[in-house]
Design a protein around this motif. Sequence first.
Motif, PDB file in Angstrom:
ATOM      1  N   TYR A  28       1.045  -0.982  -0.208  1.00 44.60           N
ATOM      2  CA  TYR A  28      -0.204   0.213  -0.615  1.00 44.60           C
ATOM      3  C   TYR A  28       0.861   1.052  -0.033  1.00 44.60           C
ATOM      4  O   TYR A  28       1.885   1.262   0.802  1.00 44.60           O
ATOM      5  N   ILE A  29       0.389   2.253  -0.803  1.00 50.03           N
ATOM      6  CA  ILE A  29       1.476   3.532  -0.750  1.00 50.03           C
ATOM      7  C   ILE A  29       0.387   4.663  -0.800  1.00 50.03           C
ATOM      8  O   ILE A  29      -0.665   4.624  -1.791  1.00 50.03           O
ATOM      9  N   GLY A  30       0.019   5.106  -0.102  1.00 50.53           N
ATOM     10  CA  GLY A  30      -1.273   6.706  -0.193  1.00 50.53           C
ATOM     11  C   GLY A  30      -0.476   7.812   0.457  1.00 50.53           C
ATOM     12  O   GLY A  30       0.447   8.154   0.941  1.00 50.53           O
ATOM     13  N   ALA A  31      -0.916   8.205   0.110  1.00 44.24           N
ATOM     14  CA  ALA A  31      -0.063  10.467  -0.333  1.00 44.24           C
ATOM     15  C   ALA A  31      -1.087  11.391   0.287  1.00 44.24           C
ATOM     16  O   ALA A  31      -2.515  10.828  -0.228  1.00 44.24           O
ATOM     17  N   LEU A  32      -1.208  12.185   1.090  1.00 45.24           N
ATOM     18  CA  LEU A  32      -2.735  13.583   1.485  1.00 45.24           C
ATOM     19  C   LEU A  32      -2.157  14.401   0.488  1.00 45.24           C
ATOM     20  O   LEU A  32      -0.684  14.420  -0.394  1.00 45.24           O
ATOM     21  N   GLY A  33      -2.916  15.104   0.043  1.00 44.23           N
ATOM     22  CA  GLY A  33      -3.752  16.012  -0.820  1.00 44.23           C
ATOM     23  C   GLY A  33      -4.448  15.920  -1.838  1.00 44.23           C
ATOM     24  O   GLY A  33      -5.476  15.389  -1.549  1.00 44.23           O
ATOM     25  N   SER A  34      -4.685  17.111  -2.485  1.00 42.52           N
ATOM     26  CA  SER A  34      -6.023  17.344  -3.097  1.00 42.52           C
ATOM     27  C   SER A  34      -5.464  17.126  -4.410  1.00 42.52           C
ATOM     28  O   SER A  34      -4.572  16.453  -4.980  1.00 42.52           O
ATOM     29  N   LYS A  35      -6.211  17.071  -5.168  1.00 40.97           N
ATOM     30  CA  LYS A  35      -6.367  16.005  -6.621  1.00 40.97           C
ATOM     31  C   LYS A  35      -5.365  17.045  -7.368  1.00 40.97           C
ATOM     32  O   LYS A  35      -4.456  16.504  -8.254  1.00 40.97           O
ATOM     33  N   LYS A  36      -5.481  18.605  -7.473  1.00 38.36           N
ATOM     34  CA  LYS A  36      -4.365  19.243  -7.785  1.00 38.36           C
ATOM     35  C   LYS A  36      -3.108  18.835  -6.837  1.00 38.36           C
ATOM     36  O   LYS A  36      -2.176  19.137  -8.091  1.00 38.36           O
ATOM     37  N   THR A  37      -3.053  19.133  -5.642  1.00 35.91           N
ATOM     38  CA  THR A  37      -1.146  18.281  -5.260  1.00 35.91           C
ATOM     39  C   THR A  37      -1.537  17.487  -5.933  1.00 35.91           C
ATOM     40  O   THR A  37       0.075  17.302  -5.920  1.00 35.91           O
ATOM     41  N   HIS A  38      -1.822  16.023  -5.962  1.00 36.48           N
ATOM     42  CA  HIS A  38      -1.508  15.390  -6.080  1.00 36.48           C
ATOM     43  C   HIS A  38      -0.703  14.751  -7.886  1.00 36.48           C
ATOM     44  O   HIS A  38       0.072  14.585  -8.106  1.00 36.48           O
ATOM     45  N   ALA A  39      -1.776  15.929  -8.554  1.00 40.49           N
ATOM     46  CA  ALA A  39      -1.256  16.169 -10.112  1.00 40.49           C
ATOM     47  C   ALA A  39      -0.103  17.244 -10.254  1.00 40.49           C
ATOM     48  O   ALA A  39       1.255  16.134 -10.887  1.00 40.49           O
ATOM     49  N   ARG A  40       0.194  17.811  -9.677  1.00 39.78           N
ATOM     50  CA  ARG A  40       1.184  18.168  -9.457  1.00 39.78           C
ATOM     51  C   ARG A  40       3.221  17.197  -8.879  1.00 39.78           C
ATOM     52  O   ARG A  40       3.701  16.807  -9.701  1.00 39.78           O
ATOM     53  N   ARG A  41       1.907  15.930  -8.308  1.00 41.28           N
ATOM     54  CA  ARG A  41       2.873  14.994  -7.580  1.00 41.28           C
ATOM     55  C   ARG A  41       3.159  14.306  -8.750  1.00 41.28           C
ATOM     56  O   ARG A  41       4.137  13.661  -8.739  1.00 41.28           O
ATOM     57  N   VAL A  42       1.943  14.258  -9.465  1.00 42.60           N
ATOM     58  CA  VAL A  42       2.358  13.069 -10.947  1.00 42.60           C
ATOM     59  C   VAL A  42       3.313  13.338 -11.252  1.00 42.60           C
ATOM     60  O   VAL A  42       4.445  12.618 -12.260  1.00 42.60           O
ATOM     61  N   GLU A  43       3.718  14.968 -11.955  1.00 40.19           N
ATOM     62  CA  GLU A  43       4.447  15.277 -12.844  1.00 40.19           C
ATOM     63  C   GLU A  43       6.031  15.505 -12.344  1.00 40.19           C
ATOM     64  O   GLU A  43       7.017  15.296 -12.728  1.00 40.19           O
ATOM     65  N   ARG A  44       5.734  15.197 -11.193  1.00 35.33           N
ATOM     66  CA  ARG A  44       7.444  15.455 -10.426  1.00 35.33           C
ATOM     67  C   ARG A  44       7.678  14.092 -10.682  1.00 35.33           C
ATOM     68  O   ARG A  44       9.347  13.410 -10.605  1.00 35.33           O
ATOM     69  N   LEU A  45       7.202  13.275 -10.353  1.00 38.37           N
ATOM     70  CA  LEU A  45       7.698  11.184  -9.911  1.00 38.37           C
ATOM     71  C   LEU A  45       8.074  11.609 -11.716  1.00 38.37           C
ATOM     72  O   LEU A  45       8.764  10.397 -11.809  1.00 38.37           O
ATOM     73  N   ALA A  46       6.779  11.445 -12.808  1.00 36.38           N
ATOM     74  CA  ALA A  46       7.057  10.858 -13.840  1.00 36.38           C
ATOM     75  C   ALA A  46       8.321  12.204 -14.616  1.00 36.38           C
ATOM     76  O   ALA A  46       9.822  11.288 -15.385  1.00 36.38           O
ATOM     77  N   GLN A  47       8.761  12.950 -14.331  1.00 37.80           N
ATOM     78  CA  GLN A  47       9.697  13.646 -14.180  1.00 37.80           C
ATOM     79  C   GLN A  47      10.847  12.365 -13.674  1.00 37.80           C
ATOM     80  O   GLN A  47      12.484  12.859 -14.363  1.00 37.80           O
ATOM     81  N   ALA A  48      10.946  11.598 -13.004  1.00 39.87           N
ATOM     82  CA  ALA A  48      11.915  10.948 -12.399  1.00 39.87           C
ATOM     83  C   ALA A  48      11.964   9.770 -12.984  1.00 39.87           C
ATOM     84  O   ALA A  48      12.912   9.030 -12.555  1.00 39.87           O
TER      85      ALA A  48
END
Length: 230
Positions: A164-184
């Motif tokens: 299980y992996i879970g992260a707190l944050g709104s959809k907007k916060t997670h969208a930015r998180r997705v961008e960072r992880l994709a760049q990684a």
Amino acid sequence: MKLSLIRALNEERAARRAVVVVTDLASGAQRLVREAEIDDDPLADRLAERLRAGKSGLVETPDGEAFVDVHVPPVRILVIGAVHISQALAPMARLVGFDVTIVDPRTAFATPERFPDVTVLPVWPDEALAERPLDRYTALVALTHDPKIDDPALDAGLRAACFYIGALGSKKTHARRVERLAQAGFDEAAIARIRAPIGVDIGAVSPPEIAVSVLAEIVGALRADRRRRP
């Protein structure tokens, strides 16, 4: 049990890898089967079923009955962020039987006073994970909202086989998180393993309610094969 088998069993347990010991009841012969070897075992289906349930017991084999002694690592929850949600989640998770560790480099928050009877590590996630590597029996919960703290842990969680992996944050916060992880370098399928927004959707508002939703989601992920189907 032979000394060589005991040593092998202890090695697997120390490395937090699941293992079963199969004892033939007629002959008393014993053998150790590591989790990675189960698919190639003659009793693969029966051993896998016992391992999923996490319970020892008798199984029928072509040669008669055998006892399967199951050794599964204790389930851990690694919480990134010594926040109000963590304060509610930790005692509830311990009641369920999970081992909980709180990691947060912000020493004003990561204190024993705020988290009694719970392991608290006031260090950065990469330092904590060097000592406590993630594995498939660990749930990773990221709650800080701070990419400098959450992202290294999520990176490690995606590279490991956390159940299980879970992260707190709104959809907007997670969208930015997705961008960072994709760049990684993570692909869409890998990033999709993150439950975000975190927790079962029960309309939770307060930190304790959010903690309930998170714990429910963790248990659901752990027991996915036992959940009722429509």
